[in-house]
Design a protein around this motif. Structure first.
Motif, mmCIF file in Angstrom:
data_model
loop_
_atom_site.group_PDB
_atom_site.id
_atom_site.type_symbol
_atom_site.label_atom_id
_atom_site.label_comp_id
_atom_site.label_asym_id
_atom_site.label_seq_id
_atom_site.Cartn_x
_atom_site.Cartn_y
_atom_site.Cartn_z
ATOM 1 N N GLU A 54 10.110 10.858 1.904
ATOM 2 C CA GLU A 54 10.262 9.863 0.794
ATOM 3 C C GLU A 54 10.926 10.250 -0.440
ATOM 4 N N SER A 104 11.698 9.147 -4.286
ATOM 5 C CA SER A 104 10.996 8.073 -5.286
ATOM 6 C C SER A 104 11.857 8.413 -6.695
ATOM 7 N N ARG A 153 12.839 0.096 -1.272
ATOM 8 C CA ARG A 153 12.116 -0.856 -1.805
ATOM 9 C C ARG A 153 12.324 -0.420 -3.409
ATOM 10 N N PHE A 195 1.393 5.453 0.817
ATOM 11 C CA PHE A 195 1.019 6.359 2.048
ATOM 12 C C PHE A 195 -0.405 6.834 2.095
ATOM 13 N N THR A 196 -0.663 7.385 0.941
ATOM 14 C CA THR A 196 -2.057 7.794 0.992
ATOM 15 C C THR A 196 -3.139 6.941 1.531
ATOM 16 N N GLU A 252 8.843 1.529 -9.243
ATOM 17 C CA GLU A 252 9.572 2.578 -8.373
ATOM 18 C C GLU A 252 10.712 2.038 -7.705
ATOM 19 N N GLU A 294 -1.432 14.818 -5.433
ATOM 20 C CA GLU A 294 -2.132 13.609 -5.786
ATOM 21 C C GLU A 294 -1.198 12.356 -5.161
ATOM 22 N N SER A 295 -1.697 11.125 -5.249
ATOM 23 C CA SER A 295 -1.254 10.074 -4.568
ATOM 24 C C SER A 295 -0.350 9.362 -5.872
ATOM 25 N N LEU A 296 0.891 9.014 -5.708
ATOM 26 C CA LEU A 296 1.682 8.370 -6.731
ATOM 27 C C LEU A 296 0.871 7.007 -7.148
ATOM 28 N N TYR A 297 0.722 6.231 -6.218
ATOM 29 C CA TYR A 297 0.134 5.084 -6.505
ATOM 30 C C TYR A 297 -1.424 5.007 -6.967
ATOM 31 N N LYS A 298 -1.981 6.003 -6.688
ATOM 32 C CA LYS A 298 -3.698 5.994 -7.123
ATOM 33 C C LYS A 298 -3.156 6.296 -8.896
ATOM 34 N N ARG A 330 0.839 -1.307 0.108
ATOM 35 C CA ARG A 330 -0.157 -0.119 -0.100
ATOM 36 C C ARG A 330 0.761 1.422 0.065
#
Ligand code: GLP
Length: 247
Positions: free
Chosen positions: A148, A150, A215, A92-93, A226, A168-172, A90
């Motif tokens: 963080e 990235s 990671r 962070f957001t 990433e 914005e959320s990167l993963y989203k 998951r």
């Protein structure tokens, strides 16, 4: 309220009994986040123990993330450490939202750079190919939690650099716009002291212990998403894991 008497003949150290009594008050909501804790002197007096014992109890509360000391403000109650399940991929957001906390970011850097050093191999791209570099201070309910860094290979995610990562959320974005699904990650956890810059950005003492999680995260199609290094405040985070049986 008057403190309960300590068990002075038992095996449980006095500082531990005091520390637990204070933790119980915090957990019961008798002491709220932001409330002042009794001073060393007050604790020593009300529990009839030495200042050393009182100091040890307060020290342990701080190292367990229940309290912080600030010059002129004394020792006050903070939010207990967040437990980060390191088996989850998951972002962070999403992680903060699931805890009912309000995530936000302060964007420190958003650049395009050319892959050099270890990046080409880690991200499986040619030397010199375009990489989006992000540096974000990650905040939850107004408290800075992590820093963080990235690195995302732009050749797989063209146009990603136009996203405003201060909100914005990167993963989203990767999920919604690029259909990215994370499959697995190689992670390394490491403890190290905060640098001067980190201690300022995260408002923690100089040399405070940080939990670093590096990671490399991959899609189900084995395409790198990433390379990241997240630096969590050691007094706000702890890591948990469910260890599967080895057969
Ligand atoms: C976690 C990961 C980071 C990743 C971030 C994305 O914190 N450790 O490597 O960059 O999530 O978070 P968000 O989707 O909120 O941008």
């Amino acid at each position: 309220s008057h403190p309960l008497p300590l068990d002075k003949d038992g095996f449980i150290p006095l500082y531990y009994q005091i520390q637990q009594a204070l933790i119980e008050k915090i957990q019961a909501g008798e002491l709220l986040v932001g409330d002042c804790l009794p001073s060393e002197y007050e604790l020593a007096r009300s529990y009839q123990v030495s200042r050393m014992t009182a100091r040890q109890a307060l020290h342990n509360l701080k190292s367990r993330g229940y309290a912080l000391s600030q010059k002129g403000r004394g020792t006050y109650v903070t939010r207990p450490k967040l437990e980060k399940n390191i088996m989850h991929l998951r972002g962070f957001t999403e992680d903060m939202k699931r805890r009912g906390m309000m995530p936000s970011s302060r964007l420190l850097e958003q650049n395009i750079l050319l892959a050099t050093g270890a990046l080409p191999e880690q991200l499986r791209v040619e030397e010199g190919s375009a990489i989006l570099q992000l540096r974000r201070l990650r905040i939850a309910d107004g408290t800075p939690m992590a820093l963080e860094d990235s690195h995302i290979p732009l050749q797989h995610y063209p146009g990603l650099e136009r996203t405003d990562f201060s909100s914005e959320s990167l993963y989203k974005v990767l999920r919604d716009k690029y259909g990215v699904r994370a499959a697995w990650a190689d992670e390394v956890l490491e403890a190290s002291p905060a640098t001067r810059e980190e201690s300022e950005l995260l408002s923690i003492p100089k040399n405070a212990i940080m939990l670093s999680i590096s990671r490399v995260i991959m899609t189900t199609a084995e395409i790198p998403i990433e390379v990241a290094c997240s630096r969590y405040c050691g007094n706000r985070y702890r890591a948990s894991i469910r260890v599967p049986t080895t057969t």
